[in-house]
Design a protein around this motif. Structure first.
Motif, PDB file in Angstrom:
ATOM      1  N   LYS A 191       0.819  -1.208   0.000  1.00  0.00           N
ATOM      2  CA  LYS A 191       0.000   0.000   0.000  1.00  0.00           C
ATOM      3  C   LYS A 191       0.859   1.266   0.000  1.00  0.00           C
ATOM      4  CE  LYS A 191      -2.535   2.222   3.657  1.00  0.00           C
ATOM      5  NZ  LYS A 191      -3.427   2.077   4.811  1.00  0.00           N
ATOM      6  N   TYR A 195       0.652   4.526  -2.534  1.00  0.00           N
ATOM      7  CA  TYR A 195       0.408   5.873  -2.014  1.00  0.00           C
ATOM      8  C   TYR A 195       1.533   6.829  -2.413  1.00  0.00           C
ATOM      9  CZ  TYR A 195      -3.678   4.715   0.876  1.00  0.00           C
ATOM     10  OH  TYR A 195      -4.932   4.364   1.299  1.00  0.00           O
ATOM     11  N   ALA A 206      -4.850  12.392  -4.849  1.00  0.00           N
ATOM     12  CA  ALA A 206      -4.478  11.476  -3.769  1.00  0.00           C
ATOM     13  C   ALA A 206      -5.199  11.857  -2.474  1.00  0.00           C
ATOM     14  CB  ALA A 206      -2.966  11.491  -3.553  1.00  0.00           C
ATOM     15  N   ILE A 211      -5.988   9.732   1.009  1.00  0.00           N
ATOM     16  CA  ILE A 211      -4.585   9.523   1.387  1.00  0.00           C
ATOM     17  C   ILE A 211      -4.083  10.747   2.150  1.00  0.00           C
ATOM     18  CG2 ILE A 211      -2.245   9.135   0.531  1.00  0.00           C
ATOM     19  CD1 ILE A 211      -3.505   7.891  -1.975  1.00  0.00           C
ATOM     20  N   THR A 213      -1.624  12.857   2.571  1.00  0.00           N
ATOM     21  CA  THR A 213      -0.403  12.986   1.770  1.00  0.00           C
ATOM     22  C   THR A 213       0.803  13.423   2.607  1.00  0.00           C
ATOM     23  OG1 THR A 213      -1.168  15.177   1.137  1.00  0.00           O
ATOM     24  CG2 THR A 213      -1.545  13.417  -0.432  1.00  0.00           C
ATOM     25  N   TYR A 216       2.282  10.435   4.486  1.00  0.00           N
ATOM     26  CA  TYR A 216       2.985   9.447   3.667  1.00  0.00           C
ATOM     27  C   TYR A 216       4.262  10.011   3.060  1.00  0.00           C
ATOM     28  CZ  TYR A 216      -0.306   5.840   4.595  1.00  0.00           C
ATOM     29  OH  TYR A 216      -1.024   4.877   5.240  1.00  0.00           O
TER      30      TYR A 216
ATOM     31  N   HIS B  73      -8.547  14.284   3.226  1.00  0.00           N
ATOM     32  CA  HIS B  73      -8.467  12.822   3.282  1.00  0.00           C
ATOM     33  C   HIS B  73      -9.375  12.238   4.360  1.00  0.00           C
ATOM     34  CE1 HIS B  73      -5.803  12.921   6.817  1.00  0.00           C
ATOM     35  NE2 HIS B  73      -5.245  13.959   6.252  1.00  0.00           N
ATOM     36  N   THR B 101      -5.119   2.004  -5.660  1.00  0.00           N
ATOM     37  CA  THR B 101      -4.646   3.047  -4.753  1.00  0.00           C
ATOM     38  C   THR B 101      -5.789   3.574  -3.899  1.00  0.00           C
ATOM     39  OG1 THR B 101      -3.014   3.645  -6.410  1.00  0.00           O
ATOM     40  CG2 THR B 101      -3.376   5.225  -4.652  1.00  0.00           C
ATOM     41  N   SER B 102      -6.952   3.749  -4.520  1.00  0.00           N
ATOM     42  CA  SER B 102      -8.047   4.272  -3.707  1.00  0.00           C
ATOM     43  C   SER B 102      -8.734   3.159  -2.918  1.00  0.00           C
ATOM     44  CB  SER B 102      -9.004   5.108  -4.550  1.00  0.00           C
ATOM     45  OG  SER B 102      -9.979   4.350  -5.152  1.00  0.00           O
TER      46      SER B 102
END
Lengths: 342, 242
Positions: A191, A195, A206, A211, A213, A216, B73, B101-102
């Motif tokens: 994962k 990401y 993203a 996510i 961001t 990550y 997010h 990814t999602s």
């Protein structure tokens, strides 16, 4: 309950190893057997070149995870390299503990440093991070140079080398490089890797896909800083001497690390090792030309320009272009396609 | 209880009120159309809902909880997914990887995420393109990729921003079918921005009309079409006569 779980993780490991492909095992096996089978080919100089190539591979791979896969370009990875080197050096110099512990401890100190810089810079987008890392490495160099009580300043740190022959260092750095490669492949396959690449491709998308961001980007930085520092700590134990201008160098560490990744191939697994080999060979070539002096830096600059224009994905990423160049005369030869034209 | 409620939401860009005092509700299971002339503030409303910008004043309430100011997010994690009017595929990832990814949001393991992604691709009829790179995908499929990617986060509320713009007639019908299916079979509440009147009139349960950042009308498609203000601002004389 534990047995099925163990079976599942064993299966996963098998899957991962299968996906790895044969190239990795072949390269590792060849390098591992080389001293045994082809020992007569090797002398201390050749060993030294291979050891440096492997060390630079680690540095290139570390940079590539952050700069290539996550798209966060660092101009100051020497900050982490030097921190790893100094962690090992200071353990020996100040506490009388073996500098080898720096391989791990240096990594964690670099992660702590990365946590600070990431926490500050990753809220912002654009070139801020690149500039901040550049500044960070310079700050670290100046601190190491001027805080004489702690770091011994420009006199540097010398430690007793553990081995008198090259062979042990050869196998140690080979192991470190192989572990780095495997960890990075595993990270990219998970994962995290998805990401990281998503952040590089489009931060807004993203973020809208759930996510976090900033978090990550920091994680990617931690991995990168850890391996970079590990290479730095290896440099300490291998060379036996460090000073601030060597391990915190902008041109000799930060920039060459970027070049290793870019020449080899950004965001590819084999790019950094191939780039390291190319850079080491070119560097040695220039060293043999008495008139060249430090002209290798000029040449590296020209090489980078050529790579960016003609092979933006590096030697590994644009292999087809290299071979296409070789094949071009063949495809121009008269054939069915050209014959049909009036 | 409304799934989503905007309460007197206002957003200024400098001296310009892109959205001013807009309040509307979206109920569980509805498809609500958001229409208005160019620059009316439709996309800004979406950007305020998922906090790409935060409102200058007012609140966004989702499932009874205030979500104003939460990170984008986190809002997605709570169950609001969106598509982008200007499509944003991950260009150097395959279509399957884009969706994976999602999918990782709800399925942290790669295998499960891949399975979920395949399901989403099948649902949006993109399975044939799963190995195509995002940047090589034709526009019609990119629009569907946006939907599939939003779907993979398992949203409760889906914000569709002009997912039908630029599609040819057959792609358009397919897109309408997919949107209906998402609403009826998966029970996902939808807010849709669309200029294409055929789409908006046929699939919306209710329509909210924006003009110069203000809400000028709200109601069923028939009510909205017959509102003189709307006719004047947006729809033109053809619809007024009809």
């Amino acid at each position: 309950m534990s047995e099925p779980n163990a079976a599942v993780s064993a299966n996963k490991l098998m899957d991962f190893l299968k996906e790895l492909g044969p190239a990795f095992w072949i390269v590792v096996a060849v390098l591992a057997l080389l001293p045994v089978v082809g020992g007569f080919l090797l002398n201390d100089y050749i060993y030294h070149l291979i050891i440096l190539t492997l060390m630079w591979s680690i540095m290139g791979m570390a940079w590539n995870l952050l700069g290539g896969f996550t798209g966060q370009v660092s101009f100051g990875h020497a900050a982490f390299f030097g921190t790893g080197a100094y962690t090992g050096g200071l353990l020996a110099f100040k506490l009388g503990i073996s500098a080898w512990y720096g391989l791990l401890l240096g990594g964690f100190v670099a992660v702590a440093l990365g946590a600070v810089i990431g926490w500050i810079c990753f809220r912002l987008r654009g070139p801020y991070f690149a500039l901040a890392t550049l500044a960070l490495a310079e700050i670290m160099r100046l601190v190491a140079n001027n805080w004489v009580d702690f770091t011994n300043g420009p006199m540097g740190i010398q430690v007793q080398r553990t081995f008198t022959t090259k062979l042990p260092y050869y196998y140690i750095v080979l192991t470190l490089a192989a572990v780095t490669y495997l960890v990075i492949r595993a990270v990219i396959a998970s994962k995290l890797g998805y990401y990281f690449v998503a952040i590089r491709e489009d931060q807004d998308a993203a973020e809208a896909m759930g996510i976090p961001t900033a978090r990550y980007k920091r994680l990617s930085l931690y991995f990168s800083a850890f391996f970079m520092a590990m290479a730095g700590a290896f440099y300490m134990v291998y060379m036996g001497y460090i000073d601030p201008h060597v391990v915190y160098a902008l041109h000799d560490i930060s920039i060459i690390t970027i070049m290793v990744a870019m020449v080899g191939g950004v965001a590819t697994f084999w790019g950094p090792p191939v780039g390291a080999l190319i850079m080491i060979l070119i560097g040695e070539l220039f060293r043999r030309l008495p008139w060249a002096g430090t002209a290798h830096l000029t040449f590296f600059g020209i090489l980078l320009i050529v790579i960016i224009i003609y092979m933006p994905n590096g030697v590994v990423g644009d292999t087809h272009k290299l071979f296409g160049f070789l094949r071009r005369p063949v495809s121009r030869a008269p054939g069915p396609m050209t014959a049909e034209k009036p | 209880m409304a799934t989503l409620e905007t309460v007197d939401v206002t957003r200024f860009f400098g001296g310009l009120a892109a959205v001013s005092n807009v309040s509307f509700q979206v109920n569980q299971g509805e498809i609500v159309g958001l229409i208005g002339p160019n620059g009316a503030g439709k996309t800004t409303i979406f950007n305020l809902i998922n906090n790409y910008f935060s409102p200058t004043s007012g609140d966004i309430v989702f499932q009874g909880e205030k979500i104003t100011g939460l990170p984008t997010h986190e809002i997605c994690k709570r169950g609001i997914a969106r598509t982008f009017q200007v499509v944003k595929p991950f260009r150097r990832m395959s279509v399957l990887e884009n969706i994976m990814t999602s999918a990782f949001l709800r399925y942290p393991k790669a295998e499960e995420a891949r399975e979920k992604a395949r399901w989403c691709l099948d649902y949006t009829d993109l399975l044939a393109y799963q190995d195509t790179l995002g940047r090589s995908l034709p526009l019609g499929q990119r629009k569907r990729l946006e939907i599939a990617r939003a779907l993979a986060t398992e949203p409760k509320l889906l914000l569709l921003d002009e997912t039908c713009a630029g599609l040819n007639p057959s792609e358009l019908n397919e897109a309408i079918d997919i949107i209906r299916k998402i609403n009826q079979d998966l029970g996902i509440t939808i807010i849709i921005i669309e200029h294409h009147m055929k789409v908006i009139m046929s699939i919306s349960h209710r329509i909210v009309v924006l003009h110069h950042g203000q809400k000028i009308s709200e109601g069923t498609p028939q009510q909205v079409v017959s509102s003189p203000q709307v006719v004047e601002a947006y729809l033109g004389e053809k619809y007024a006569a009809g």
